[in-house]
Design a protein around this motif. Sequence first.
Motif, short mmCIF file in Angstrom:
data_model
loop_
_atom_site.label_atom_id
_atom_site.label_comp_id
_atom_site.label_asym_id
_atom_site.label_seq_id
_atom_site.Cartn_x
_atom_site.Cartn_y
_atom_site.Cartn_z
N ASP A 1 0.84 -1.19 0.00
CA ASP A 1 0.00 0.00 0.00
C ASP A 1 0.88 1.24 0.00
N PHE A 2 0.44 2.22 -0.76
CA PHE A 2 1.12 3.52 -0.76
C PHE A 2 0.19 4.53 -0.13
N GLU A 3 0.71 5.27 0.84
CA GLU A 3 -0.10 6.27 1.51
C GLU A 3 0.59 7.63 1.43
N VAL A 4 -0.22 8.65 1.17
CA VAL A 4 0.35 10.01 1.18
C VAL A 4 -0.16 10.70 2.44
N LEU A 5 0.62 11.69 2.86
CA LEU A 5 0.27 12.38 4.09
C LEU A 5 -0.81 13.42 3.84
N SER A 6 -1.79 13.44 4.73
CA SER A 6 -2.77 14.52 4.72
C SER A 6 -2.42 15.43 5.89
N LEU A 7 -1.76 16.56 5.55
CA LEU A 7 -1.32 17.47 6.62
C LEU A 7 -2.50 18.10 7.34
N GLY A 8 -3.54 18.39 6.58
CA GLY A 8 -4.71 19.04 7.17
C GLY A 8 -5.47 18.15 8.13
N GLN A 9 -5.32 16.85 7.95
CA GLN A 9 -6.04 15.93 8.83
C GLN A 9 -5.09 15.19 9.75
N ASP A 10 -3.78 15.42 9.50
CA ASP A 10 -2.77 14.70 10.25
C ASP A 10 -2.99 13.18 10.18
N SER A 11 -3.14 12.69 8.96
CA SER A 11 -3.35 11.25 8.80
C SER A 11 -2.79 10.79 7.45
N TRP A 12 -2.70 9.48 7.30
CA TRP A 12 -2.23 8.90 6.05
C TRP A 12 -3.42 8.50 5.19
N LEU A 13 -3.31 8.74 3.90
CA LEU A 13 -4.38 8.37 2.97
C LEU A 13 -3.86 7.36 1.96
N GLU A 14 -4.55 6.25 1.85
CA GLU A 14 -4.14 5.24 0.88
C GLU A 14 -4.45 5.71 -0.53
N VAL A 15 -3.43 5.74 -1.38
CA VAL A 15 -3.64 6.17 -2.75
C VAL A 15 -3.33 5.08 -3.77
N SER A 16 -2.72 4.00 -3.30
CA SER A 16 -2.44 2.90 -4.21
C SER A 16 -2.26 1.62 -3.44
N SER A 17 -2.66 0.55 -4.10
CA SER A 17 -2.53 -0.77 -3.53
C SER A 17 -2.03 -1.64 -4.66
N ILE B 1 -5.00 11.92 -3.68
CA ILE B 1 -3.82 12.64 -4.16
C ILE B 1 -4.12 14.13 -4.16
N LEU B 2 -5.31 14.45 -4.66
CA LEU B 2 -5.72 15.84 -4.73
C LEU B 2 -5.78 16.44 -3.31
N ALA B 3 -6.34 15.69 -2.39
CA ALA B 3 -6.46 16.16 -1.00
C ALA B 3 -5.09 16.46 -0.42
N SER B 4 -4.20 15.49 -0.56
CA SER B 4 -2.86 15.64 -0.02
C SER B 4 -2.13 16.80 -0.68
N LEU B 5 -2.32 16.90 -1.98
CA LEU B 5 -1.64 17.94 -2.76
C LEU B 5 -2.10 19.34 -2.35
N LEU B 6 -3.41 19.52 -2.23
CA LEU B 6 -3.94 20.82 -1.82
C LEU B 6 -3.40 21.22 -0.45
N GLU B 7 -3.38 20.26 0.44
CA GLU B 7 -2.96 20.55 1.81
C GLU B 7 -1.45 20.78 1.90
N PHE B 8 -0.69 20.01 1.17
CA PHE B 8 0.76 20.09 1.26
C PHE B 8 1.32 21.34 0.58
N TYR B 9 0.67 21.75 -0.48
CA TYR B 9 1.20 22.89 -1.24
C TYR B 9 0.49 24.20 -0.94
N GLN B 10 -0.25 24.25 0.17
CA GLN B 10 -0.91 25.51 0.51
C GLN B 10 0.14 26.50 1.05
#
Length: 424
Positions: free
Chosen positions: A338-354, A394-403
Amino acid sequence: MLEIQRIRLNKNQLAEKLLEIRKADFSNELNEAFRIDELKRNTQQKLDDNKSSLNKLSAEIGKLFKEGNHKLANEIKSETGVLKEKIKKLKDDFSQLELQLNEVLYQIPNIPNDLVPQGVSETDNEVIYESEFTKPEVNLLPHWELAKKYNLIDFELGVKITGAGFPVYKGKGAILQRALIQFFLNQANEAGFEELLVPHVVNENSGFGTGQLPDKEGQMYHITEDNLYLIPTAEVPITNVYRNDLLSNDDLPIKHVGYTPCFRREAGSYGKDVRGLNRLHQFDKVEIVQITSQEESYRALTEMQNHVEELIKQLGLPYRILRLCGGDLGFTSALTYDFEVLSLGQDSWLEVSSVSNFETFQANRLKLRYKSNEDGKPKLAHTLNGSALALPRILASLLEFYQTPEGIVIPEVLVPYTGFNLIK
RNA sequence: GGAGGAAUGGCAGAGUGGUCGAAUGCGGCAGUCUUGAAAACUGUUGAGGGUCACACCUCCGGGGGUUCGAAUCCCUCUUCCUCCGCCA
């Protein structure tokens, strides 16, 4: 579906392995499958013998008629009734046993690869890599607030026209989404995955082929009038392209990529899990699929793993890679990363690929085989697939990380696709 | 939606009740010839089940039926083609 031959040869070993790694006891099912299989073969032998006798009589009758010996022919004819009765009975028994056997086999999950860690739940998954990153110096907002602030996604509008879990992407939000799809497809094409644009609705046989049916029936949207299903992933139509195929060894590996929307009912999900883009009923995904020989599948798994990792790296998102433990491993999989990206806004990991290797488990149901170069005999192929990647998270993580205070910065690799480098 | 026709092995294509798992051609594989290749010639070449191996059984789009016996007859479903209608 496990191959019955494997169960015949070492059912106890298989049961031990499932218990050890998946922490689930399938010894009853395995024993039952073994028992029914024996009975079935027994019945088949009797059935075949009787059929053979009838065939012989029929041939004789034919010969007698040709010679003009109608009297003897008719005599023999009258003797066939008993045999026919017997055959009918045995036939019924046989198909009954066949059904029973399949029913049991459908319940037994794939045997995990030796690399799979033991464990019962996601807490036992093994983190095999975690990237380093620097936290942005801003008051971090979750993506749903960013989406609202910059007018990128309208969740309420989706509720109005369809229901919860069907967001409407607007303006730069829609363009960013399309840019990501285009980027993922191009990357996969360059890596040698041939693109397929497939139907988003599949029939029952396809659902069975990849294992969504009969068990996960409730997770797909079902069009009852035509008995068709909305696809939960592109894996279903793409893998089913090769259902009932006998390929040449030289055709392998087959590598495909496809973009589709994915539809999931997600019955029973609630709370923060479904907030924003975290879990949707409809989402976009680019999927990569490989069909390989039995020898090549783990090399292919590594290749796909690297491909997915490279995508995330190019986007510059913080991520980690997990090796799923036995308890969290999918029913059909032998090994999954599983690949997970960080959600900074939620302080959690989001699975984006399996990314998974199913070995022969899917191929057995699909009847997907190839002629081995070794001995020329048909063998079950190995199938693999992985998301590359799932869009919303990916979009969620991207919006939060690059704000930033100035707006949301678009990663450089995407700028050629979006045509802008900042959302403000 | 209406009316006709069709579905056979990797492909093409015969076969309309009795050694038909299926002629023939192409393709594939092996061999002869050749320094090598091509051509030509010879042989070989579907799948599943079952068996230690044989035997044996099944499969001519799917399902059901008639018959001692079905690729062949009947019913039904699916798909494709032709014509008509409608339409993005």
